[in-house]
Design an enzyme around this catalytic site. Sequence first.
Site, PDB file in Angstrom:
ATOM      1  CB  VAL A   1      -0.962   0.008   1.211  1.00 60.84           C
ATOM      2  CG1 VAL A   1      -1.976  -1.098   1.097  1.00 60.84           C
ATOM      3  CG2 VAL A   1      -0.188  -0.092   2.521  1.00 60.84           C
TER       4      VAL A   1
ATOM      5  N   GLY B   1       8.330   4.031   0.847  1.00 62.00           N
ATOM      6  CA  GLY B   1       8.944   5.262   1.322  1.00 62.00           C
ATOM      7  C   GLY B   1      10.450   5.173   1.272  1.00 62.00           C
ATOM      8  CB  ALA B   2      13.022   7.576   2.400  1.00 63.02           C
TER       9      ALA B   2
ATOM     10  N   GLY C   1      11.512   2.007   3.403  1.00 64.99           N
ATOM     11  CA  GLY C   1      11.028   0.649   3.197  1.00 64.99           C
ATOM     12  C   GLY C   1       9.653   0.615   2.567  1.00 64.99           C
TER      13      GLY C   1
ATOM     14  CG  ASP D   1       6.406  14.725   8.754  1.00 61.17           C
ATOM     15  OD1 ASP D   1       6.201  15.841   8.214  1.00 61.17           O
ATOM     16  OD2 ASP D   1       6.563  13.690   8.102  1.00 61.17           O
TER      17      ASP D   1
END
Length: 708
Positions: A10, A13-14, A16, A128
């Site tokens: 789904v 990312g950086a 994994g 974040d």
Amino acid sequence: MEKYQRIRVVGRGAYGTVHLCKRISDRKLIIIKEIPVEQMTKDERQSALNEVKVLSMLDHPNIIEYYENFLEDKALMIVMEYAQGGTLYDYLQQKGDNLLEEEQILHYFAQMLLSLQHVHSKQILHRDLKTQNILLDKKKEVVKIGDFGISKVLSSKSKAYSVVGTPCYISPELCEGKPYNQKSDIWALGCVLYELASLKRAFEAQNLPALILKIMRGTFSPISDKYSKELQSLILSMLHLDPNKRPHINQIMAQPILINSLMNLYTDIGMLPCTRVQSPLSSLPGQARGATGGGGGGKLSPRPGSATRESLASLVMDSSGGLPKPPVLCSVYYWGSGISSPMLLPLPSSDTQVEEVSIGRTQKAAVTKNGRLFVWEAPTVGTDSMLPGATEGQVPAFVPRYLEGQSAVTIQHVACGDLFTACLTDRGILMTFGSGANGCLGHGNFNDVSQAKIVEALLGYEVVQVSCGACHVLAVTNDHEVFAWGRGDNGRLGLGTQESHSLPQQVGFEETEQPCSVQCGVDCSMLLTVENKLLCCGNNRYNKLALDTAGSGGSLRHIEEVHTFTPVSTPPLVNTPIKQVAMGTSHTIVITEQGECYSFGSNQFGQLGYNKRPTDGYPEKIPALQGVPVTMVAGGDTFSVAVAAGGIVYSWGKAARGRLGRSGDITDIPQPITFTDQDRFNVTSVSCCHGNTLLATCPVQQPGTPRE
């Protein structure tokens, strides 16, 4: 992954891949983040794995729930809750130009406030916050904050400095490179609130410099007049350029505009479950549960095709001419607890090569050459409490079992304590399992663990060696850092106090001292530095730590205990470089850099290897081993073991219950042990605990013989 069924990827990312999976036990959908930690540097690993640490500290219905983590194919798998409603960003994008009702905005915002209040109460900055990291349930009613990958646990200074986060949501103080605190999360939450009310971001620009300029000026379009003045005022206060003038989270929650929304949450959604999934202890041995803690062997399963003790014995030991005798690659011997001569333990298969063994109160563990960890299951009836009429030396049926769930992990080191075990991967990741008593597992609690679980507090470090005492643990990293946890009485942790800790605590040292190996005793600890200096802490009874100092007339001034690591003080070890050290219950044996073998401590049962009064206190060379090339030493409760070149194994001390691998009473002179199963071998590892010994050997390589 045997407990989960993959459905689809789904996200990527950086660090994994994110998988949607189904938990087989209850068919529940969950998310698993796969992070290939072995390819990362130390700093990258610390950053990527920070989410595990933060999520495990949080427990709130409006925060994505953390279930567990494990290693699979040399990647860290983080198992967490699945929010079926997708992200808040996607939901707002689907609205087009149809603005949300103020009631719905405040309903979402109130949940975010409650979750962020919980985060800040743990001294954690999210760093974040954005609509992409805010998730919704299936009915789009419940908000869940997620993605704590770059969160930070604040120190006592309550400031952070590193520039992180999504550019559109970063605060003005961060743009200026100033230190920041929780007020930066308030700014980001204000940006999210603005986005809820306008369906667009407060600060957007074509490039980063223009974006930074907009943020620094604090210029953004006003929200629609359909919303109340109170909501507009709240957004303006949260997006104030001066962080000191932004409201604290409790001040926001006290605003009259939010009272109804907060009250509705407590009445309508207040019953949401927020308890964590606990690992069942039903798989632990019976004696491992209850007040005394957990089992030392963990949850085990037979390896497919593994040999039983009988079938292995028929292959390796049969010389009757039936089956051909395969070459012996390794042998493991056990004696003690009534077994008075070395007993050959069965191995999982005939081609198993054991590199290291470790023994605890109930555990016998081994690491193979190809990085597998297995243990020998204890017999149904313990040898320490044999049935009436049983004869001493009766052979129990120990059975080897590989540890479940570790097939994709390369183990290089194992250490056993009382009812618990620690193992170390080839990438420096430490895992523990067994009894959680005294916090020896290092997981921040006292829960038993049936399968090996990562010590999350040490994920950012590359551990190179670990040692387990009866109820405390020491670990050393490749950067010469030492961490200690478990029971702290007698100062055995070296932390300067007698406090116990269930999480690893870093031990302080002088800058010139660089620890490279650690050794835990029953109530004390030792470590060696790269310069072969020996430092000790804990209980110095019988001067077993060589901390007594020489006084007038040749007598020693006794030091009862020390709470920090202190260099040995008793001659002649004060300036003697030490190569290896082993501790028994009340005595110690060391091998010097010159190959000399010294012993000191209690000599009540002759465990020092010479006839010496217990009150003398000075370390002395073991006479019978002078000139003998000793390569390994180990200490038990009232006995000692030494290994010399050529596979000669010596033992001495109290012989009762088979401690010395032979019959007898007390022998204060080292004598060789007879091994009848093979003529010549090299010893690869030896371990003693209480009255038992475990020893691994490999055959001597004959000249001209090709290696396997």
